[in-house]
Design an enzyme around this catalytic site. Structure first.
Site, mmCIF file in Angstrom:
data_model
loop_
_atom_site.group_PDB
_atom_site.id
_atom_site.type_symbol
_atom_site.label_atom_id
_atom_site.label_comp_id
_atom_site.label_asym_id
_atom_site.label_seq_id
_atom_site.Cartn_x
_atom_site.Cartn_y
_atom_site.Cartn_z
ATOM 1 N N GLU A 1 11.763 -15.132 -28.897
ATOM 2 C CA GLU A 1 12.773 -15.799 -28.069
ATOM 3 C C GLU A 1 12.297 -17.157 -27.552
ATOM 4 O O GLU A 1 13.030 -18.142 -27.606
ATOM 5 C CB GLU A 1 13.166 -14.911 -26.881
ATOM 6 C CG GLU A 1 14.147 -13.805 -27.200
ATOM 7 C CD GLU A 1 13.520 -12.573 -27.836
ATOM 8 O OE1 GLU A 1 12.312 -12.573 -28.144
ATOM 9 O OE2 GLU A 1 14.260 -11.588 -28.029
ATOM 10 N N GLU B 1 14.899 -4.861 -29.129
ATOM 11 C CA GLU B 1 15.630 -4.365 -27.947
ATOM 12 C C GLU B 1 16.516 -3.174 -28.329
ATOM 13 O O GLU B 1 16.618 -2.202 -27.583
ATOM 14 C CB GLU B 1 16.461 -5.493 -27.345
ATOM 15 C CG GLU B 1 15.575 -6.612 -26.796
ATOM 16 C CD GLU B 1 16.381 -7.734 -26.173
ATOM 17 O OE1 GLU B 1 17.060 -8.479 -26.927
ATOM 18 O OE2 GLU B 1 16.357 -7.866 -24.946
HETATM 19 C C1 1HE Z 1 19.795 -15.211 -39.414
HETATM 20 C C2 1HE Z 1 18.900 -14.633 -38.500
HETATM 21 C C3 1HE Z 1 19.266 -14.640 -37.122
HETATM 22 C C4 1HE Z 1 18.051 -14.460 -40.466
HETATM 23 N N1 1HE Z 1 20.453 -15.214 -36.798
HETATM 24 N N2 1HE Z 1 20.949 -15.758 -39.033
HETATM 25 N N3 1HE Z 1 15.514 -13.857 -34.290
HETATM 26 C C5 1HE Z 1 14.608 -14.629 -34.920
HETATM 27 O O1 1HE Z 1 14.164 -15.633 -34.419
HETATM 28 C C6 1HE Z 1 14.216 -14.184 -36.303
HETATM 29 C C7 1HE Z 1 14.877 -15.085 -37.325
HETATM 30 N N4 1HE Z 1 14.716 -14.581 -38.675
HETATM 31 C C8 1HE Z 1 13.552 -14.634 -39.372
HETATM 32 O O2 1HE Z 1 12.490 -14.968 -38.860
HETATM 33 C C9 1HE Z 1 13.622 -14.263 -40.809
HETATM 34 O O3 1HE Z 1 14.974 -14.330 -41.215
HETATM 35 C C10 1HE Z 1 13.088 -12.846 -41.168
HETATM 36 C C11 1HE Z 1 11.558 -12.815 -40.983
HETATM 37 C C12 1HE Z 1 13.737 -11.772 -40.317
HETATM 38 C C13 1HE Z 1 13.431 -12.547 -42.649
HETATM 39 O O4 1HE Z 1 12.970 -13.614 -43.468
HETATM 40 P P1 1HE Z 1 13.587 -13.813 -44.924
HETATM 41 O O5 1HE Z 1 12.784 -14.901 -45.595
HETATM 42 O O6 1HE Z 1 13.700 -12.509 -45.628
HETATM 43 O O7 1HE Z 1 15.102 -14.291 -44.708
HETATM 44 P P2 1HE Z 1 15.679 -15.755 -44.308
HETATM 45 O O8 1HE Z 1 15.745 -16.595 -45.540
HETATM 46 O O9 1HE Z 1 14.971 -16.310 -43.139
HETATM 47 O O10 1HE Z 1 17.139 -15.394 -43.827
HETATM 48 C C14 1HE Z 1 18.155 -14.950 -44.732
HETATM 49 C C15 1HE Z 1 19.492 -15.344 -44.127
HETATM 50 O O11 1HE Z 1 19.663 -14.654 -42.900
HETATM 51 C C16 1HE Z 1 19.563 -16.822 -43.789
HETATM 52 O O12 1HE Z 1 20.909 -17.221 -43.920
HETATM 53 P P3 1HE Z 1 21.410 -18.071 -45.218
HETATM 54 O O13 1HE Z 1 22.861 -18.332 -44.920
HETATM 55 O O14 1HE Z 1 20.542 -19.292 -45.234
HETATM 56 O O15 1HE Z 1 21.177 -17.173 -46.383
HETATM 57 C C17 1HE Z 1 19.183 -16.849 -42.319
HETATM 58 O O16 1HE Z 1 19.714 -17.986 -41.640
HETATM 59 C C18 1HE Z 1 19.868 -15.600 -41.841
HETATM 60 N N5 1HE Z 1 19.237 -15.088 -40.615
HETATM 61 N N6 1HE Z 1 17.830 -14.177 -39.172
HETATM 62 C C19 1HE Z 1 21.246 -15.750 -37.730
HETATM 63 N N7 1HE Z 1 18.505 -14.078 -36.181
HETATM 64 C C20 1HE Z 1 20.209 -10.316 -26.952
HETATM 65 S S1 1HE Z 1 19.093 -11.539 -26.924
HETATM 66 C C21 1HE Z 1 18.064 -11.357 -28.280
HETATM 67 C C22 1HE Z 1 17.378 -12.635 -28.587
HETATM 68 C C23 1HE Z 1 16.828 -12.652 -29.972
HETATM 69 O O17 1HE Z 1 17.046 -11.776 -30.756
HETATM 70 S S2 1HE Z 1 15.848 -14.000 -30.355
HETATM 71 C C24 1HE Z 1 15.206 -13.640 -31.922
HETATM 72 C C25 1HE Z 1 16.090 -14.150 -33.024
#
Ligand code: 1HE
Length: 262
Positions: free
Chosen positions: A129, A109
Site C-alpha cells: 500500500e 485482508e
Molecule cells: C491489476 C492489479 C491491481 C494486477 N489493480 N489491476 N496491489 C498491488 O499493488 C499489486 C499489483 N499487482 C502486482 O504486483 C502484479 O500484478 C502481481 C505480482 C500480482 C502479478 O504479476 P503478473 O506479472 O502476473 O501480472 P501483471 O502483468 O502485473 O498484471 C496482469 C494484469 O492485471 C494487468 O492488466 P493488463 O490490462 O495490463 O493486462 C495489471 O494491470 C492487472 N492488475 N494487479 C488493477 N491491483 C481495501 S484497500 C487494499 C489496498 C491494496 O490492495 S494496495 C495493493 C494493490
C-alpha cells in the site's frame, strides 16, 4: 459472468475469485459479487472455502478504479469492504481460505477475514500500500495486525517485505502450508470436518472467541460461561454427548505414529 463463482459441494460452499486476467484484483463489481456469494453461502452451506482462479489468489484492490475517487467515495469503498468481510468473519459459518501465488494488499485482508488459512508452498504475501501511496482499507490494520502483530505489519508496510508461505506460517498468518497445488484440497478437507460440528458451536467459535479476546479478563470468563452453557443445553449437544458415552461417536483422530489408532 460472475466475478466470484459459487458452487455447493456436499454442503460446502466454494467461492472462487474469477478474474484471473487481472490477477483477481478486487473491483467494486467483484466485491459486490463476493457479498452476494457470501450471503448465499450463509443460507445454504455449513462451511465455505474461499479460493481463486489463475496463478494468484488476489492482487488486492483494483488500483485502476481508485485513480479518480473522491475522499467520500474512498471512505464508502473501504466501508463496503468492511461490510462484506465482516459477513465472512462474523457470520454463521466457518471460512477456509485456500491461498496461492500473490496474496497482496486487499488480498491479504480478505484472507485475514477467513477463519483458517491454507497456503500452497508457492504463496507470497505483501502489503505494498505505502508504495502505491495508499493505506490498508479492507480491515487489515485490525485483522492482519492481529494475526502477525503490529511490529511485523509495520515492517511489511514500510519496507515492502514479501513473506514466503513458510514465513507467513511462522508469523501466524497461515495455519497450514501444503505442497504447490494442494491448498484447495486441504481447505476442502478442513471445511468438511468443520461442517460436521454442531452449528451453534461453530457460531460460538467464530463470534464469541474474537469478542472474548477483545474483552477484559473477567468479562471474558463470564461470557465464556454463558456461551458454554448455552451450547451445552441444546438438543444437538445432548445427542452428541450421549453418542460419545454410548460409544457411537468417533474418538479423537490421533495419528498412529503418535500412539493413536487413527
Ligand atoms: C491489476 C492489479 C491491481 C494486477 N489493480 N489491476 N496491489 C498491488 O499493488 C499489486 C499489483 N499487482 C502486482 O504486483 C502484479 O500484478 C502481481 C505480482 C500480482 C502479478 O504479476 P503478473 O506479472 O502476473 O501480472 P501483471 O502483468 O502485473 O498484471 C496482469 C494484469 O492485471 C494487468 O492488466 P493488463 O490490462 O495490463 O493486462 C495489471 O494491470 C492487472 N492488475 N494487479 C488493477 N491491483 C481495501 S484497500 C487494499 C489496498 C491494496 O490492495 S494496495 C495493493 C494493490
Amino acid at each position: 459472468m460472475a466475478l466470484v463463482s459459487y458452487e455447493l459441494e456436499d454442503g460446502i460452499a466454494v467461492l472462487t475469485l474469477s478474474r484471473p486476467e487481472k490477477r483477481n484484483a478486487m473491483s467494486d463489481a467483484m466485491l459486490n459479487d463476493l457479498g452476494a456469494a457470501v450471503d448465499r453461502a450463509a443460507k445454504e452451506a455449513k462451511a465455505a472455502v474461499l479460493a481463486a482462479k489463475g496463478d494468484h489468489f488476489c492482487a488486492g484492490l483494483d488500483l485502476k478504479e481508485q485513480v479518480e475517487k473522491s475522499v467520500m467515495e474512498g471512505i464508502a469503498g473501504s466501508r463496503s469492504w468492511h461490510a462484506v468481510f465482516s459477513r465472512i468473519q462474523r457470520g454463521a459459518i466457518p471460512y477456509f481460505a485456500a491461498l496461492h501465488g500473490a496474496v497482496v494488499g486487499g488480498g491479504l485482508e480478505l484472507a485475514a477475514a477467513a477463519h483458517v488459512r491454507v497456503a500452497d508452498a508457492n504463496t507470497h504475501f505483501a502489503l505494498p500500500e505505502a508504495q502505491r501511496g495508499i493505506f490498508v482499507g479492507g480491515g487489515g490494520s485490525v485483522n492482519v495486525a492481529r494475526l502477525m502483530g503490529v511490529a511485523r505489519m509495520v515492517d511489511m508496510m514500510l519496507t515492502g517485505r514479501v513473506l514466503s508461505a513458510e514465513e507467513a506460517e511462522r508469523y501466524g498468518v497461515v495455519n497450514y502450508v501444503t505442497e504447490s497445488g494442494g491448498a484447495r484440497a486441504k481447505a476442502m478437507e478442513l471445511a468438511r470436518i468443520a461442517a460436521c460440528n454442531a452449528p451453534l458451536s461453530n457460531y460460538a467459535v467464530i463470534n464469541a472467541l474474537p469478542r472474548i479476546h477483545d474483552s477484559g479478563y473477567d468479562e471474558g470468563l463470564f461470557f465464556e460461561s454463558m456461551i458454554a452453557t448455552l451450547t451445552q443445553v441444546t438438543p444437538d449437544a445432548q445427542e452428541r454427548l450421549r453418542a460419545f458415552l454410548d460409544k457411537k461417536a468417533p474418538r479423537l483422530a490421533i495419528p498412529a505414529e503418535r500412539g493413536g489408532g487413527a
